[in-house]
Scaffold this motif. Structure first.
Motif, PDB file in Angstrom:
ATOM      1  N   LEU A  88       0.841  -1.222   0.127  1.00  0.00           N
ATOM      2  CA  LEU A  88       0.232  -0.148  -0.001  1.00  0.00           C
ATOM      3  C   LEU A  88       0.911   1.395   0.090  1.00  0.00           C
ATOM      4  N   GLN A  89       2.277   1.132  -0.042  1.00  0.00           N
ATOM      5  CA  GLN A  89       3.194   2.149  -0.136  1.00  0.00           C
ATOM      6  C   GLN A  89       3.064   3.088  -1.444  1.00  0.00           C
ATOM      7  N   GLY A  90       2.361   2.604  -2.416  1.00  0.00           N
ATOM      8  CA  GLY A  90       2.161   3.368  -3.671  1.00  0.00           C
ATOM      9  C   GLY A  90       1.510   2.461  -4.915  1.00  0.00           C
ATOM     10  N   ILE A  91       1.140   2.778  -5.713  1.00  0.00           N
ATOM     11  CA  ILE A  91       0.726   2.247  -6.805  1.00  0.00           C
ATOM     12  C   ILE A  91       1.380   1.282  -7.624  1.00  0.00           C
ATOM     13  N   GLY A  92       2.816   1.688  -7.674  1.00  0.00           N
ATOM     14  CA  GLY A  92       3.677   0.844  -8.704  1.00  0.00           C
ATOM     15  C   GLY A  92       3.453  -0.700  -8.433  1.00  0.00           C
ATOM     16  N   HIS A  93       3.623  -1.005  -7.184  1.00  0.00           N
ATOM     17  CA  HIS A  93       3.551  -2.603  -6.950  1.00  0.00           C
ATOM     18  C   HIS A  93       2.557  -3.262  -7.623  1.00  0.00           C
ATOM     19  N   VAL A  94       1.345  -2.860  -7.390  1.00  0.00           N
ATOM     20  CA  VAL A  94      -0.057  -3.421  -7.943  1.00  0.00           C
ATOM     21  C   VAL A  94      -0.088  -3.300  -9.542  1.00  0.00           C
ATOM     22  N   PHE A  95       0.347  -2.176  -9.725  1.00  0.00           N
ATOM     23  CA  PHE A  95       0.378  -1.841 -11.280  1.00  0.00           C
ATOM     24  C   PHE A  95       1.396  -2.682 -12.160  1.00  0.00           C
ATOM     25  N   PHE A  96       2.415  -3.147 -11.573  1.00  0.00           N
ATOM     26  CA  PHE A  96       3.426  -3.804 -12.639  1.00  0.00           C
ATOM     27  C   PHE A  96       3.052  -5.286 -12.389  1.00  0.00           C
ATOM     28  N   ASN A  97       2.401  -5.696 -10.995  1.00  0.00           N
ATOM     29  CA  ASN A  97       1.892  -7.133 -10.837  1.00  0.00           C
ATOM     30  C   ASN A  97       0.676  -7.344 -11.986  1.00  0.00           C
ATOM     31  N   MET A  98      -0.021  -6.194 -12.061  1.00  0.00           N
ATOM     32  CA  MET A  98      -1.159  -6.279 -12.951  1.00  0.00           C
ATOM     33  C   MET A  98      -0.969  -6.253 -14.351  1.00  0.00           C
ATOM     34  N   PHE A  99       0.025  -5.640 -14.619  1.00  0.00           N
ATOM     35  CA  PHE A  99       0.448  -5.439 -16.025  1.00  0.00           C
ATOM     36  C   PHE A  99       1.291  -6.900 -16.256  1.00  0.00           C
ATOM     37  N   ALA A 100       1.983  -7.536 -15.571  1.00  0.00           N
ATOM     38  CA  ALA A 100       2.605  -8.547 -16.015  1.00  0.00           C
ATOM     39  C   ALA A 100       1.415  -9.881 -15.980  1.00  0.00           C
ATOM     40  N   LEU A 101       0.347  -9.737 -15.325  1.00  0.00           N
ATOM     41  CA  LEU A 101      -0.616 -10.762 -15.278  1.00  0.00           C
ATOM     42  C   LEU A 101      -1.438 -10.601 -16.619  1.00  0.00           C
ATOM     43  N   TRP A 102      -1.570  -9.315 -17.088  1.00  0.00           N
ATOM     44  CA  TRP A 102      -2.452  -8.934 -18.379  1.00  0.00           C
ATOM     45  C   TRP A 102      -1.463  -9.488 -19.506  1.00  0.00           C
ATOM     46  N   MET A 103      -0.206  -9.350 -19.470  1.00  0.00           N
ATOM     47  CA  MET A 103       0.639  -9.430 -20.530  1.00  0.00           C
ATOM     48  C   MET A 103       1.083 -11.049 -20.740  1.00  0.00           C
ATOM     49  N   PHE A 104       1.190 -11.608 -19.717  1.00  0.00           N
ATOM     50  CA  PHE A 104       1.345 -13.090 -19.912  1.00  0.00           C
ATOM     51  C   PHE A 104       0.357 -13.785 -19.575  1.00  0.00           C
ATOM     52  N   GLY A 105      -0.630 -13.362 -18.839  1.00  0.00           N
ATOM     53  CA  GLY A 105      -2.173 -14.271 -18.472  1.00  0.00           C
ATOM     54  C   GLY A 105      -2.737 -14.312 -19.789  1.00  0.00           C
ATOM     55  N   ILE A 106      -2.907 -13.341 -20.373  1.00  0.00           N
ATOM     56  CA  ILE A 106      -3.960 -13.336 -21.835  1.00  0.00           C
ATOM     57  C   ILE A 106      -3.265 -14.517 -22.865  1.00  0.00           C
ATOM     58  N   GLU A 107      -1.802 -14.789 -22.963  1.00  0.00           N
ATOM     59  CA  GLU A 107      -1.321 -15.675 -23.898  1.00  0.00           C
ATOM     60  C   GLU A 107      -1.917 -16.988 -23.237  1.00  0.00           C
ATOM     61  N   LEU A 108      -1.350 -17.212 -22.048  1.00  0.00           N
ATOM     62  CA  LEU A 108      -1.407 -18.478 -21.435  1.00  0.00           C
ATOM     63  C   LEU A 108      -3.084 -18.936 -21.270  1.00  0.00           C
ATOM     64  N   GLU A 109      -3.997 -18.064 -20.813  1.00  0.00           N
ATOM     65  CA  GLU A 109      -5.292 -18.208 -20.754  1.00  0.00           C
ATOM     66  C   GLU A 109      -5.888 -18.883 -22.066  1.00  0.00           C
TER      67      GLU A 109
END
Length: 142
Positions: A88-109
Motif C-alpha cells: 500500500l506504499q504506492g500504486i507501482g507494486h500493484v500496477f506492475f503485478n497486474m501489467f505482468a498478469l495482463w501481458m502473460f496471462g492473456i497468452e496462457l489463458e
C-alpha cells in the motif's frame, strides 16, 4: 462475452509468417480469468487504500502470509489470500503485478483455457511461498 483471438492471413509476402493473431478490442477482448483476477486485485487494493491504517494492518495481519502461523497457528487460508494483497506504499507494486498478469496471462489463458490457467495461477501463488521475498515484519504480500 470473451472473443478469443482468431487466426488470419498475415500477408502475401513469402518471408512473412503464415498466420497472425488479432485480439478483441475493449472490455470483451480480455479472457475471463485474467479480467476477473485483475478486477479482484485492483478492488482489494483500492478498498484497502480507503481504510484507516490500523484496519489495514489488522487485515494484512490476518490475510497476509505469516509463514510461522500457517500450519502451527492454523492460518492455512493465508497460502491463498496473500496473493491478493499488495503493498500500500504506492500504486507501482500493484500496477506492475497486474501489467505482468495482463501481458502473460492473456497468452496462457488463450492457450490453456480459463480453468487450467486459473489452476496454474493459484498453484504458482501457493508454490511461490518462500519466507524472505517481500518480508515486512514477518508478513508477506503478493
Amino acid at each position: 462475452a470473451y472473443v478469443p483471438r482468431t487466426p488470419r492471413v498475415a500477408s502475401r509476402d513469402p518471408g512473412a509468417p503464415d498466420v497472425s493473431y488479432s485480439y478483441g478490442v475493449g472490455y470483451g477482448g480480455m479472457p475471463p480469468a485474467v479480467r476477473n483476477l485483475i478486477l479482484i486485485n485492483v478492488a482489494i487494493f483500492l478498498g484497502m487504500m480507503l481504510l484507516p491504517r490500523q484496519v489495514q494492518g489488522a487485515l494484512v495481519g490476518m490475510f497476509g502470509l505469516t509463514p510461522e502461523l500457517v500450519i502451527p497457528g492454523g492460518r492455512v487460508w493465508q497460502l491463498g489470500t496473500y496473493m491478493f494483497l499488495h503493498s500500500l506504499q504506492g500504486i507501482g507494486h500493484v500496477f506492475f503485478n497486474m501489467f505482468a498478469l495482463w501481458m502473460f496471462g492473456i497468452e496462457l489463458e488463450q492457450l490453456w483455457g480459463s480453468k487450467r490457467f486459473l489452476t496454474f495461477y493459484l498453484f504458482c501463488g501457493v508454490a511461490g511461498v518462500q519466507p524472505g521475498g517481500e518480508a515486512r515484519e514477518g508478513l508477506l504480500e503478493g
